[in-house]
Design an enzyme around this catalytic site. Structure first.
Site, mmCIF file in Angstrom:
data_model
loop_
_atom_site.group_PDB
_atom_site.id
_atom_site.type_symbol
_atom_site.label_atom_id
_atom_site.label_comp_id
_atom_site.label_asym_id
_atom_site.label_seq_id
_atom_site.Cartn_x
_atom_site.Cartn_y
_atom_site.Cartn_z
ATOM 1 N N PRO A 1 0.817 -1.215 0.000
ATOM 2 C CA PRO A 1 0.000 0.000 0.000
ATOM 3 C C PRO A 1 0.850 1.264 0.000
ATOM 4 O O PRO A 1 1.636 1.480 0.916
ATOM 5 C CB PRO A 1 -0.803 -0.107 1.305
ATOM 6 C CG PRO A 1 -0.449 -1.387 1.942
ATOM 7 C CD PRO A 1 0.668 -2.025 1.190
ATOM 8 N N GLU A 2 0.712 2.029 -1.022
ATOM 9 C CA GLU A 2 1.279 3.372 -1.034
ATOM 10 C C GLU A 2 0.091 4.316 -1.026
ATOM 11 O O GLU A 2 -1.038 3.890 -0.796
ATOM 12 C CB GLU A 2 2.162 3.582 -2.274
ATOM 13 C CG GLU A 2 3.393 2.667 -2.260
ATOM 14 C CD GLU A 2 4.367 2.958 -3.396
ATOM 15 O OE1 GLU A 2 4.391 4.097 -3.891
ATOM 16 O OE2 GLU A 2 5.098 2.042 -3.787
#
Length: 270
Positions: A2-3
């Site tokens: 997850p960015e």
DNA sequence: CACCACTCCTGCCCGC
DNA sequence: TGCGGGCAGGAGTGGT
């Protein structure tokens, strides 16, 4: 991993289901995340209404009026909306229950975080040190140019420094630099004003494209794994070492920069 | 202050 | 086929 885009997709996926709802119970199955999940969350949160879910960098911030729950997905975390009575699967460490639905956190590698802070969340040490939001209007070539003049660091590690720009991780740093046609090794201070413009645009475009790509799967956050929208985009360079550049055909290179895998096209990026 | 290496953790992939 | 080893990465921490 997850960015910023994945965290924003998560926020959009869960917010409609939990905003305005009142907490009835908190379940912690494993406290061992990046920091121990605080004790007493059940007593503290039960009866409080979740006013809104916002995002800052890669952090999700849940506003309960009297305080905030700070969530981070680390690199393997996901959140989904589920039936609180359903059997927890492996690595599902934390439930925030709102009556008949629950927000359930799964995080196999346990790099994520669940923290509580009373008062102003912006003053929390983890949040206070975050740099500019790359999707805010303030993030521009002008800003980038002004804030890199005395930086000796190479542009890619700088882009990934959350104290400077919040939310850009390895995938999108690589992709943004490709889109901007800039070598990851360029010293930040050497970037011209024009190239800063190009890069700021490329960062925003890359992030927005990823959010749009994930947006089509928002409903998956309910009764699903909450992560199915993540890896559908086609990367130009990330994880494509040895493969031909999608634009010019040159073999994509791989190097280490700041301890991170860096993918680039030596023809397209100068 | 700026920058860098180190660290946490587990799933996955590769080679034997 | 099974197993061991290495790698991946967000970001705080501590050293230079």
């Amino acid at each position: 991993m997850p960015e910023l885009p994945e965290v924003e997709i998560t926020r959009r996926g869960i917010a409609p289901h939990v905003e305005g709802k009142t907490v009835t119970r908190v379940v912690v199955r494993d406290r061992r995340l990046r920091w121990p999940v605080p004790r007493g969350l059940d007593e503290r949160l039960s009866g409080l209404t979740l006013l809104r879910v916002i995002r800052r960098g890669k952090y999700l911030l849940l506003d309960f009026g009297t305080g905030w729950l700070i969530l981070h997905l680390g690199m393997s975390g996901s959140l989904r909306v589920t039936d609180p009575g359903s059997d927890p699967k492996p690595h599902e460490h934390f439930d925030l229950v709102f009556g008949t639905i629950a927000l359930r956190l799964r995080d196999p590698r346990r790099f994520g975080a669940v923290l509580w802070t009373s008062g102003d969340v912006a003053a929390h040490p983890l949040i206070a040190r975050l740099g500019i939001e790359p999707l805010s209007p303030e993030f521009s070539g002008t800003w980038l140019h002004a804030n890199t003049r005395r930086r000796r660091a190479e542009i890619k590690p700088l882009l990934m420094n959350a104290a400077i720009v919040a939310g850009v991780g390895n995938v999108y740093a690589n992709e943004s630099l490709f889109r901007a046609g800039i070598s990851p090794r360029t010293p930040a201070a050497r970037l011209s004003r024009a190239r800063c413009d190009k890069l700021a645009h490329a960062v925003a475009e890359t992030l927005n494209a990823a959010i749009d790509a994930g947006g089509s799967s928002l409903r998956d956050f309910v009764h699903s794994n909450g992560a199915s929208g993540w890896f559908q985009q086609q990367h130009f360079v990330y994880d494509r070492a040895g493969k031909p550049c999608r634009v010019c055909g040159t073999t994509i290179g791989l190097m280490r920069l700041g301890q991170r895998s860096t993918f680039w096209c030596r023809a397209c990026q100068r």
